[in-house]
Design an enzyme around this catalytic site. Structure first.
Site, mmCIF file in Angstrom:
data_model
loop_
_atom_site.group_PDB
_atom_site.id
_atom_site.type_symbol
_atom_site.label_atom_id
_atom_site.label_comp_id
_atom_site.label_asym_id
_atom_site.label_seq_id
_atom_site.Cartn_x
_atom_site.Cartn_y
_atom_site.Cartn_z
ATOM 1 N N HIS A 66 -7.519 11.676 -0.516
ATOM 2 C CA HIS A 66 -7.782 10.438 0.230
ATOM 3 C C HIS A 66 -8.097 9.297 -0.731
ATOM 4 O O HIS A 66 -9.232 9.100 -1.134
ATOM 5 C CB HIS A 66 -8.958 10.636 1.196
ATOM 6 C CG HIS A 66 -9.151 9.516 2.166
ATOM 7 N ND1 HIS A 66 -9.498 9.727 3.477
ATOM 8 C CD2 HIS A 66 -9.048 8.163 2.037
ATOM 9 C CE1 HIS A 66 -9.611 8.566 4.108
ATOM 10 N NE2 HIS A 66 -9.339 7.600 3.241
ATOM 11 N N HIS A 68 -6.855 5.002 -1.785
ATOM 12 C CA HIS A 68 -6.128 3.779 -1.435
ATOM 13 C C HIS A 68 -5.604 3.152 -2.724
ATOM 14 O O HIS A 68 -6.393 2.730 -3.574
ATOM 15 C CB HIS A 68 -7.051 2.803 -0.705
ATOM 16 C CG HIS A 68 -7.544 3.329 0.607
ATOM 17 N ND1 HIS A 68 -6.890 3.099 1.791
ATOM 18 C CD2 HIS A 68 -8.622 4.099 0.910
ATOM 19 C CE1 HIS A 68 -7.543 3.695 2.774
ATOM 20 N NE2 HIS A 68 -8.600 4.320 2.265
ATOM 21 N N ARG A 70 -3.271 0.621 -2.598
ATOM 22 C CA ARG A 70 -3.088 -0.798 -2.233
ATOM 23 C C ARG A 70 -1.662 -1.333 -2.371
ATOM 24 O O ARG A 70 -1.326 -2.331 -1.735
ATOM 25 C CB ARG A 70 -4.040 -1.688 -3.054
ATOM 26 C CG ARG A 70 -5.516 -1.328 -2.915
ATOM 27 C CD ARG A 70 -5.977 -1.353 -1.480
ATOM 28 N NE ARG A 70 -7.444 -1.198 -1.361
ATOM 29 C CZ ARG A 70 -8.049 -0.852 -0.243
ATOM 30 N NH1 ARG A 70 -7.347 -0.598 0.849
ATOM 31 N NH2 ARG A 70 -9.358 -0.747 -0.195
ATOM 32 N N ASN A 100 -2.210 2.266 4.661
ATOM 33 C CA ASN A 100 -2.567 0.917 5.151
ATOM 34 C C ASN A 100 -2.341 -0.132 4.070
ATOM 35 O O ASN A 100 -3.256 -0.781 3.575
ATOM 36 C CB ASN A 100 -4.003 0.885 5.697
ATOM 37 C CG ASN A 100 -5.044 1.413 4.731
ATOM 38 O OD1 ASN A 100 -4.726 2.135 3.788
ATOM 39 N ND2 ASN A 100 -6.294 1.063 4.962
ATOM 40 N N HIS A 238 -13.117 11.618 5.948
ATOM 41 C CA HIS A 238 -14.470 11.191 5.532
ATOM 42 C C HIS A 238 -15.560 11.367 6.589
ATOM 43 O O HIS A 238 -16.142 10.402 7.074
ATOM 44 C CB HIS A 238 -14.445 9.740 5.029
ATOM 45 C CG HIS A 238 -13.627 8.771 5.839
ATOM 46 N ND1 HIS A 238 -13.688 8.654 7.212
ATOM 47 C CD2 HIS A 238 -12.702 7.845 5.438
ATOM 48 C CE1 HIS A 238 -12.862 7.729 7.627
ATOM 49 N NE2 HIS A 238 -12.251 7.216 6.560
ATOM 50 N N ASN A 284 -16.869 2.319 5.014
ATOM 51 C CA ASN A 284 -16.603 2.825 6.358
ATOM 52 C C ASN A 284 -16.031 4.232 6.267
ATOM 53 O O ASN A 284 -14.959 4.410 5.689
ATOM 54 C CB ASN A 284 -15.612 1.901 7.079
ATOM 55 C CG ASN A 284 -15.477 2.222 8.555
ATOM 56 O OD1 ASN A 284 -16.140 3.104 9.075
ATOM 57 N ND2 ASN A 284 -14.596 1.504 9.239
ATOM 58 N N ASP A 311 -12.103 8.676 -1.119
ATOM 59 C CA ASP A 311 -11.817 7.468 -0.338
ATOM 60 C C ASP A 311 -11.867 6.240 -1.251
ATOM 61 O O ASP A 311 -12.383 5.188 -0.883
ATOM 62 C CB ASP A 311 -12.784 7.310 0.838
ATOM 63 C CG ASP A 311 -12.331 6.251 1.847
ATOM 64 O OD1 ASP A 311 -11.187 5.783 1.743
ATOM 65 O OD2 ASP A 311 -13.140 5.877 2.719
ATOM 66 N N HIS A 315 -11.408 -3.258 -4.088
ATOM 67 C CA HIS A 315 -11.262 -4.632 -3.600
ATOM 68 C C HIS A 315 -11.565 -5.578 -4.751
ATOM 69 O O HIS A 315 -12.238 -5.201 -5.724
ATOM 70 C CB HIS A 315 -12.224 -4.916 -2.447
ATOM 71 C CG HIS A 315 -11.964 -4.102 -1.216
ATOM 72 N ND1 HIS A 315 -10.863 -4.309 -0.410
ATOM 73 C CD2 HIS A 315 -12.661 -3.083 -0.653
ATOM 74 C CE1 HIS A 315 -10.888 -3.449 0.592
ATOM 75 N NE2 HIS A 315 -11.972 -2.693 0.480
ATOM 76 N N PHE A 329 -14.758 -3.357 3.852
ATOM 77 C CA PHE A 329 -15.398 -2.059 3.621
ATOM 78 C C PHE A 329 -14.771 -1.367 2.417
ATOM 79 O O PHE A 329 -13.580 -1.515 2.161
ATOM 80 C CB PHE A 329 -15.182 -1.148 4.844
ATOM 81 C CG PHE A 329 -15.907 -1.559 6.088
ATOM 82 C CD1 PHE A 329 -17.238 -1.252 6.271
ATOM 83 C CD2 PHE A 329 -15.235 -2.238 7.103
ATOM 84 C CE1 PHE A 329 -17.906 -1.606 7.440
ATOM 85 C CE2 PHE A 329 -15.891 -2.590 8.274
ATOM 86 C CZ PHE A 329 -17.233 -2.271 8.441
#
Length: 430
Positions: A66, A68, A70, A100, A238, A284, A311, A315, A329
């Site tokens: 899991h 990200h 981006r 996402n 998560h 989150n 997770d 950012h 988040f």
């Protein structure tokens, strides 16, 4: 080309360390023999790369199901290359990336793009998830068969929960027909609109709307019933609450095909640890109560929770500077996961080293059917070397990820990865 690792401290089936030499050829482990058995120049030759791992733990490469990355669309936060480099620095050899992005990974073309970018980066294995619904809008299922054909390993609308039960049931039935897992971000939107933190002491103190435990657990309970009805493999993202754990434990006890994961921050931190309105502590699911934390630790220990994931959610500093209500988040996690857990659970004696390693390697591999997570003859040479005696402070300025958003800056941790090997190739070394 061969790779030889001398004096590797390997964990055996009983969890004991023994010194072994490992020979890798063409990306595959060919020999594992007692240390000192091999007679090869320790300095190496043009054909051989030689590593003296004396005093180091040599582990199967860590697996994170899991993350990200981006890209595409949010390259200012992270790219597949920078995320893969961060993974390698953290000792991870296989990572699974969430859909996402922008565009959403809801078409074979975007799945192919992710695979191409990962191949160009040539660092770690990157496994793409595809979205359950088009645009992650919860309104229309994607073409599961075409996405599987393109290389997606499962379906998830991570970042948002599937709000309609019928949509989730249809998704599970379709995934079951293709022998694919459904991976769920569990969150009832009607209970969480505008809330940045857990519904608890911190929210009350700062006058913030809170995210209640039941917002997660309601979806977990619903989806367990849908998994039972369809026979689909249902994987909970998560997990963070005592109620969710209770439901998953009961479901497993009666044979429903549900698995789940947990992040280091939900094992280490509660809402009581949040120092103030610092968005590096906004994630989150949010940090929950101490009671939830202990319930989650116990669930990981008894097998209710199957694996550890990060997770990893980078950012930009500008985005995180927008304050608790408007900042996105998420925190980064790839480069600190192992030392955090080793320091807080293994060094303190609560967990064995083999328990931690299995939850980060063989257990996720087993759940998702990956040919990874084991050090044995014939296995892919995905290997992580860890200095269990190395102690240093977490310094976000030294991260390989573009993200600096972590609550763990300055923490003094022990047990840092020093070399990461993927398919027999050194992809990162200190």
């Amino acid at each position: 080309m061969s790779l030889i690792i001398y004096n590797a401290a390997l964990l055996d089936a009983e969890g004991q360390l023994s010194n072994q030499d490992i020979v890798v050829e063409n990306g595959i482990i060919q020999k594992i023999v007692p240390a000192g058995t091999l007679e090869v120049e320790a300095s190496g030759t043009t054909e051989n790369t030689v590593i003296d791992a004396k005093g180091m733990l040599v582990s199967p490469g860590f697996i994170d199901m899991h993350v990200h990355l981006r890209e595409p669309g949010f390259e200012h936060k992270e790219t597949i290359e920078t995320g893969a480099r961060s993974a390698a620095k953290g000792g991870f050899t296989t990572i699974a990336c969430m859909p996402n992005t922008n565009p959403i990974t809801d078409s074979p073309e975007v799945v192919e793009l992710v695979k191409t970018k990962a191949k160009e980066a040539d660092l770690v294995h990157v496994l793409p998830y595809a979205a359950i619904t088009k645009g992650e809008k919860g309104e229309e299922l994607t073409d599961f068969a075409a996405l599987k054909q393109a290389g997606a390993i499962g379906f998830t609308d991570d970042g948002v929960g599937i709000q309609k039960a019928q949509m989730m049931k249809d998704a599970m039935a379709l995934a079951k027909s293709l022998d694919m897992p459904v991976i769920a971000h569990c969150e009832d939107d009607s209970l969480v609109v505008g809330a940045p933190v857990n519904e608890g002491t911190f929210a009350k103190k700062h006058g913030l709307k809170g995210i209640p435990n039941e917002s997660e657990a309601i979806h977990v309970g619903r989806d367990i019933l849908l998994s039972e009805a369809t026979g689909a493999h249902y994987h909970v993202c998560h997990v963070s609450t005592e109620q969710s754990v209770r439901l998953i434990r009961q479901a497993k006890s009666i044979g429903i095909r549900v698995t789940t994961e947990i992040c280091p921050h939900h094992l280490l931190l509660s809402e009581e640890d949040i120092p103030g309105l610092d968005t590096n502590w906004k994630m989150n699911p949010p940090l929950r109560s101490k009671r939830d934390v202990e319930a989650c630790i116990e669930a990981l220990e008894d097998g209710t929770i199957d694996m550890i994931v990060t997770d990893h959610a980078p950012h930009s500093s500008e985005e995180k500077a927008k304050g608790m209500l408007k900042a996105p988040f998420g925190i980064v996690g790839l480069e600190t996961a192992f030392p955090l857990l080793y320091t807080k659970f293994v060094k303190t004696g609560r967990w064995s080293l083999s328990f931690l390693i299995s939850r980060m390697t063989s257990d996720p591999a087993k759940v998702f059917g990956l040919k990874a997570g084991r050090l044995e003859i014939g296995a892919p040479a995905d290997i992580t070397i860890v200095d269990l005696n190395k102690t240093k402070a977490v310094n976000p300025d030294e991260f390989a990820t573009k993200g600096r958003n972590t609550p763990f800056g300055g923490w003094e941790l022990t047990g840092w990865p020093v070399t990461t090997i993927v398919s027999g190739k050194i992809v990162w070394s200190e």
